[in-house]
Scaffold this active site. Sequence first.
Site, mmCIF file in Angstrom:
data_model
loop_
_atom_site.group_PDB
_atom_site.id
_atom_site.type_symbol
_atom_site.label_atom_id
_atom_site.label_comp_id
_atom_site.label_asym_id
_atom_site.label_seq_id
_atom_site.Cartn_x
_atom_site.Cartn_y
_atom_site.Cartn_z
ATOM 1 N N GLU A 1 10.349 7.307 -17.348
ATOM 2 C CA GLU A 1 8.979 7.750 -17.631
ATOM 3 C C GLU A 1 8.550 7.325 -19.034
ATOM 4 O OE1 GLU A 1 8.592 11.812 -15.047
ATOM 5 O OE2 GLU A 1 10.058 11.768 -16.645
ATOM 6 N N LYS B 1 16.730 20.954 -12.205
ATOM 7 C CA LYS B 1 16.059 19.674 -12.417
ATOM 8 C C LYS B 1 16.947 18.618 -13.066
ATOM 9 C CE LYS B 1 12.333 18.647 -11.656
ATOM 10 N NZ LYS B 1 11.082 18.915 -12.366
ATOM 11 N N SER C 1 15.564 20.466 -17.291
ATOM 12 C CA SER C 1 14.369 21.235 -17.622
ATOM 13 C C SER C 1 14.797 22.491 -18.380
ATOM 14 C CB SER C 1 13.654 21.634 -16.328
ATOM 15 O OG SER C 1 12.917 22.823 -16.501
ATOM 16 N N HIS D 1 0.829 -1.225 0.000
ATOM 17 C CA HIS D 1 0.000 0.000 0.000
ATOM 18 C C HIS D 1 0.860 1.270 0.000
ATOM 19 C CE1 HIS D 1 -3.331 -2.685 1.306
ATOM 20 N NE2 HIS D 1 -2.386 -3.233 2.053
#
Length: 462
Positions: free
Chosen positions: A291, A284, A278, A157
């Site tokens: 992804e 970043k 970025s 969980h």
Amino acid sequence: MKLWGGRFETGPSEVFERFGRSLDFDKALIDVDLRGSAAHARGLRKIGILSEGECERLVEALEGLREDARENDAFFENAGEEDVHTVVIRKLKELVGADLADKIHTGRSRNDQVSLDVRLWLRERIDEGRDLLVGLMEELLRLARKYPDAIIPGYTHTRRAQPVLWPHYLLAYCEMFSRDFERLSEARRRVNVMPLGSGALAGSGFPVDREMIARELGFEAVTRNSMDVSGDRDFLLDFEHAANLIMLHLSRLAEDWILYTGEEYGWMDLGDGVTSGSSMMPQKRNPDSLELIRGKAGRVFGNYLALLVTMKGLPMTYNRDMQEDKEPLFDVVHQTLASLEMARVVVETATLKEEAPRAAAEQSWAVATDLADALARKGMPFHQAHKVVGRLVLESVREGKSAKDWTGESLAAFAPEFTAEMAALLDPREGLKTREIVGGTGPKAVAAALEEAEARLKQMKC
Ligand code: ARG
């Protein structure tokens, strides 16, 4: 040029021609189409449809076309034909003359031809996929060996559940990928059956030696029913299912590591080579490679569903709908192979910052189950032990304590059933030792599992 037309008074409309054309994508099958045609020509030679000399000229021309297709970027330039099979016939005519080239399609239909081509093509891609899976598992095992004693909290969980060894976690993924390897191998077995001789649907009218053709092309067996061949795309679905599970597993690994490398977890790092910056935020460093793997999984699942839905309502046998199998198949293959390759490179660059997950395991109550187990080992019924430790956790939460703030004395003061040696279990490392069961996260069990996995991987390589 067309492979049909005698019974038509006019040709197809320009719109229909454009609409039905598959050359733009089925040209990927050029090499296997030419190899299949050479085997078919030898089959025709054996039953006397082609003379020795004719067969030789055809096979030589087909071999020449293979080389041309490999080396010449302009091979398909200005080809107006509807599909790759038709382009081959036109080029054969140019090389050996129409009379001989026109004989090559004796006893063959594009229906069994396309099944043959796709099987040959896919068999090679499956082998590439199996190699890539093995390479990925090798890297995962290397990363496991690099931190043999590292402890991380295992989650259920998304909440800290129980401490596990880092290699145990990585071995879980190796199990998934080794099942994927088996699934690819099973799919390969179903792909590797020779369909030529099935004709359009009723079986070839010429007694070609199907076993001989199968042997020449490296097939294990020949198909048993011509109607089945004409209407069958199960072998693609089998493969796509296997590919879907590869993507599912890659996507879950990607998801884990996107989290674990983020500031909130801060356990892992990825190399500069697999992260991006970025355009606006100078600080970043984003896990785009992972992804994209996760994103491609969705796309690959969609392709699988597309083929299932395309096939579900088709009456026996071949229907042109089935031409729609190819683009999704090619996409499944390319995206899955590319994702496996990417994943391997990501794993190569990955590092574990051991202290962070260890602290996460220590500062939480991930050892609670170890304490409850210890009470149960001393004879307390487990549900009661669960309750005692549950109260201990509640008390700690109220007082802002974690497991390591307790001692043997304070535990015994809390509940007399706690013995001095149970306090050792407040250190996650101790509890691990109680899980020396096959498949468990005990250090010896994990060391044995690592060795077993490495041995199994060696088997997969041969
Ligand atoms: N391009 C077709 C396909 O991929 C080849 C088979 C054509 N057969 C036919 N009867 N029109 O399915």
